[in-house]
Design an enzyme around this catalytic site. Structure first.
Site, PDB file in Angstrom:
ATOM      1  N   GLU A 217       0.837  -1.199   0.000  1.00 33.91           N
ATOM      2  CA  GLU A 217       0.000   0.000   0.000  1.00 33.91           C
ATOM      3  C   GLU A 217       0.873   1.250   0.000  1.00 33.91           C
ATOM      4  O   GLU A 217       0.759   2.119   0.877  1.00 33.91           O
ATOM      5  CB  GLU A 217      -1.000  -0.029   1.170  1.00 33.91           C
ATOM      6  CG  GLU A 217      -1.932  -1.222   1.062  1.00 33.91           C
ATOM      7  CD  GLU A 217      -3.154  -1.197   1.964  1.00 33.91           C
ATOM      8  OE1 GLU A 217      -3.226  -0.353   2.871  1.00 33.91           O
ATOM      9  OE2 GLU A 217      -4.052  -2.035   1.746  1.00 33.91           O
ATOM     10  N   GLU A 352      -4.916  -8.729  -0.816  1.00 33.41           N
ATOM     11  CA  GLU A 352      -5.731  -8.461   0.377  1.00 33.41           C
ATOM     12  C   GLU A 352      -7.178  -8.334  -0.080  1.00 33.41           C
ATOM     13  O   GLU A 352      -7.509  -7.423  -0.844  1.00 33.41           O
ATOM     14  CB  GLU A 352      -5.285  -7.180   1.101  1.00 33.41           C
ATOM     15  CG  GLU A 352      -3.928  -7.320   1.770  1.00 33.41           C
ATOM     16  CD  GLU A 352      -3.558  -6.151   2.674  1.00 33.41           C
ATOM     17  OE1 GLU A 352      -4.469  -5.490   3.220  1.00 33.41           O
ATOM     18  OE2 GLU A 352      -2.347  -5.907   2.830  1.00 33.41           O
TER      19      GLU A 352
HETATM   20  O1  AHR Z   1      -5.239  -6.382   6.610  1.00 37.26           O
HETATM   21  C1  AHR Z   1      -5.154  -5.279   7.449  1.00 37.26           C
HETATM   22  C2  AHR Z   1      -4.497  -4.064   6.799  1.00 37.26           C
HETATM   23  O2  AHR Z   1      -5.284  -3.624   5.744  1.00 37.26           O
HETATM   24  C3  AHR Z   1      -3.153  -4.302   6.168  1.00 37.26           C
HETATM   25  O3  AHR Z   1      -2.115  -4.209   7.071  1.00 37.26           O
HETATM   26  C4  AHR Z   1      -3.059  -3.194   5.176  1.00 37.26           C
HETATM   27  O4  AHR Z   1      -2.250  -3.509   4.073  1.00 37.26           O
HETATM   28  C5  AHR Z   1      -4.496  -2.943   4.794  1.00 37.26           C
HETATM   29  O5  AHR Z   1      -4.809  -1.615   4.801  1.00 37.26           O
END
Ligand code: AHR
Length: 550
Positions: A217, A352
């Site tokens: 991110e 994610e």
């Molecule tokens: O999964 C939780 C968080 O969500 C992670 O650390 C981050 O990459 C995302 O914003």
């Protein structure tokens, strides 16, 4: 259940049930009359489903590592070299192919050197998530003890038969430290000081880490870069990284949801050095969470979240509607990538994904971001995996956030207690898709109608995916309707079915979930198949059909 001559050749034939009769007009008293139809087209393969689509994510966050994965060598909790034994056993069963680590946002604050060398000499550091922890959180969640580091993670991956996928720190460490981490993991025994350090810890063989995330991110917690700034960092980190005979597959930090500007900006920046640059990128990481259950009333990250356990049917559909955005996101980013990377060297890595609810349902008080997965999350997860399966040429890898004691977790654990969640069962059911040849399948079903804030709303009636391995066809199907079964005719165009088995995950209550005390509330069950090549998909269900073709 086995049934000889199941699904008689193309069953009722191509035109058995005209689509015009499938508008939900069938009275309920003739429930046996199909109102839906699935047509699988073996002659229309879409590509091989990468096993890595069924990947996982573990971060030093709340109870994921400490208490989840790692219990310690001297723990009373059954373990293998400090790693929770029940977790290892479950992950072997689902053929977990890849695990991402150590973050997430944690990754861009992490110095890998803190997590290697003698355990009693490893430093304690403030965890990235320390400010989000609460008074009930144990100290190890706030102040990283570094008991679990690269060695322990690589060992965990080896025990479960997974590939490690390490996310490097771009925000606060140098490219040099990235190369050193690669050297520590991959340089051959006896070749470098770092290889000696690894061997001294009991790991003479290189870990052979292939997958490397270059930051996480990077538009936010990973450095707050512009896509152009990040593109420069990406080139610097990945150019002439040491290989040691191990191919390195780099994953670039990608967009958040529908941030098309990030994808375009980054790809244009990469292309400034010529189109050949794209050959060095394995994947672009797309992150997409489904969190806003406010029915469009707010975009506020905290205000918009819904409850994991207490929800109305409209919230069930609202979550699925959000999850269904995954498909246009995949298509949209793929198109944006292709505008610059015209040969599509770079694939998508959705590393994610999952629902994200407000706090309050955690099974272990103090475990931040932990939530209780229900049948809703199982249906959501089946739907998402089906979406990935339908785009095998675009998606190289994915990772559900996160494996244990966190958001859309497959497992919940605390001390000796351990339970497989409905999401974990979906991963078990879908494992048969890994490495299969995805086939085009057409799902026709009446839409589900419901009321959303006094207005009529609707959602698709059936969706799924199909894949073929040799003579075995695997079909997964989601029925999202909270109270309507779908009597469905199944047609396999141009092939004969010999036998089939069905496994269904559902429960009488859409809020059903598994707890430490009631671990069997939502478990997959074998279901009877009908001779005539039809199947009743129960309301609120995920189904896997294994069909042997002649
Ligand atoms: O999964 C939780 C968080 O969500 C992670 O650390 C981050 O990459 C995302 O914003």
């Amino acid at each position: 259940m086995q049934r000889r001559e199941f699904l008689r050749n193309t069953l009722l034939g191509a035109g058995a049930l005209p689509l015009s009769q499938q508008a939900g007009l069938t009275p309920s008293w003739v429930a046996a009359v199909p109102d839906s139809r699935i047509e699988v087209l073996p002659a229309e393969p879409l590509g091989t489903i990468s096993p890595y689509i069924y990947g996982h994510f573990t971060e030093h966050l709340g109870g994921v590592i400490y208490d989840g994965v790692w219990v310690g060598r001297n723990s009373k909790v059954p373990n293998i070299d400090g790693i929770r034994r029940a977790l290892v056993e479950q992950m072997r069963k689902i053929h977990a192919p890849v695990v991402r680590y150590p973050g997430g946002c944690f990754a861009d604050s992490y110095d890998w050197r803190d997590g290697v060398g003698p355990v009693d000499k490893r430093p304690r550091r403030t965890n990235f998530w320390a400010n989000d922890e609460n008074p009930q959180s144990p100290a190890s969640h706030k102040y990283e003890p570094n008991e679990f580091g690269t060695n322990e993670f690589a060992h965990f991956c080896k025990l479960i038969g997974s590939q490690p996928y390490l996310a490097a720190n771009v925000r606060s460490l140098s490219a040099e430290q990235f190369y050193r981490w690669v050297e520590y993991c991959n340089s051959p025994q006896g070749s470098t000081t770092l290889a000696d350090l690894r061997a001294g810890a009991g790991y003479p063989q290189p870990f052979g880490v292939r997958f490397w995330g270059v930051g996480n991110e990077s538009w936010g917690c990973g450095g707050n870069f512009t896509p152009q700034e990040y593109g420069e960092e990406f080139r610097r980190f990945t150019t002439w990284a040491p290989e040691y005979g191990q191919e390195l597959s780099f994953i670039a930090s990608g967009p958040n949801g529908d941030d098309w500007d990030w994808t375009r900006g980054l790809f244009e920046e990469i292309a400034r050095k010529g189109p050949s640059q794209f050959r060095r990128i394995y994947g672009l990481a797309l992150h997409y969470y489904s969190w806003n259950l406010s029915h469009g009333r707010t975009q506020d990250w905290n205000q918009g979240k819904g409850d994991a356990l207490n929800f109305a049917p409209v919230d069930w559909y609202e979550l699925l509607r959000q999850g269904d955005e995954m498909e246009p996101l995949i298509q949209g980013h793929w198109q944006a990538m292709g505008e610059v990377d015209q040969e599509h060297h770079v694939k998508l890595v959705v590393d994610e994904w999952g629902p994200w609810y407000k706090p309050g349902s955690e099974i272990t008080p103090g475990d931040i971001l932990e939530q209780m997965p229900t049948l809703r999350d199982a249906v959501f997860s089946g739907m998402t995996l089906d979406t990935f399966n339908r785009h095998p040429e675009k998606i190289a890898m994915a990772a559900c956030a996160q494996l244990i004691n966190c958001l859309n977790s497959l497992y919940l654990a605390h001390e000796e207690k351990f339970v497989v969640t409905p999401v974990g069962h979906v991963f078990g059911m879908y494992a048969a898709h890994q490495g299969g040849q995805a086939l085009r399948a057409i799902f026709s079903a009446p839409r589900v109608n419901y009321q959303r804030d006094g207005q009529p709303a609707s959602f698709w009636g059936l969706q799924g995916s199909a894949s073929l391995k040799g003579k075995e066809l695997f079909l997964t199907v989601v029925n999202p309707a909270v109270n309507e079964p779908r009597e469905t005719e199944i047609v396999i165009r141009g092939a004969k079915a010999l036998s089939a088995t069905a496994t269904v995950l559902t429960a009488p209550d859409i809020h059903a979930h598994n707890t430490f005390d009631q671990s069997q509330a939502v478990v997959p069950q074998a279901r009877e198949l009908k001779e005539a090549g039809s199947f009743t998909f129960p309301p609120a269900s995920v189904t896997g059909l294994r069909i042997q073709l002649r």
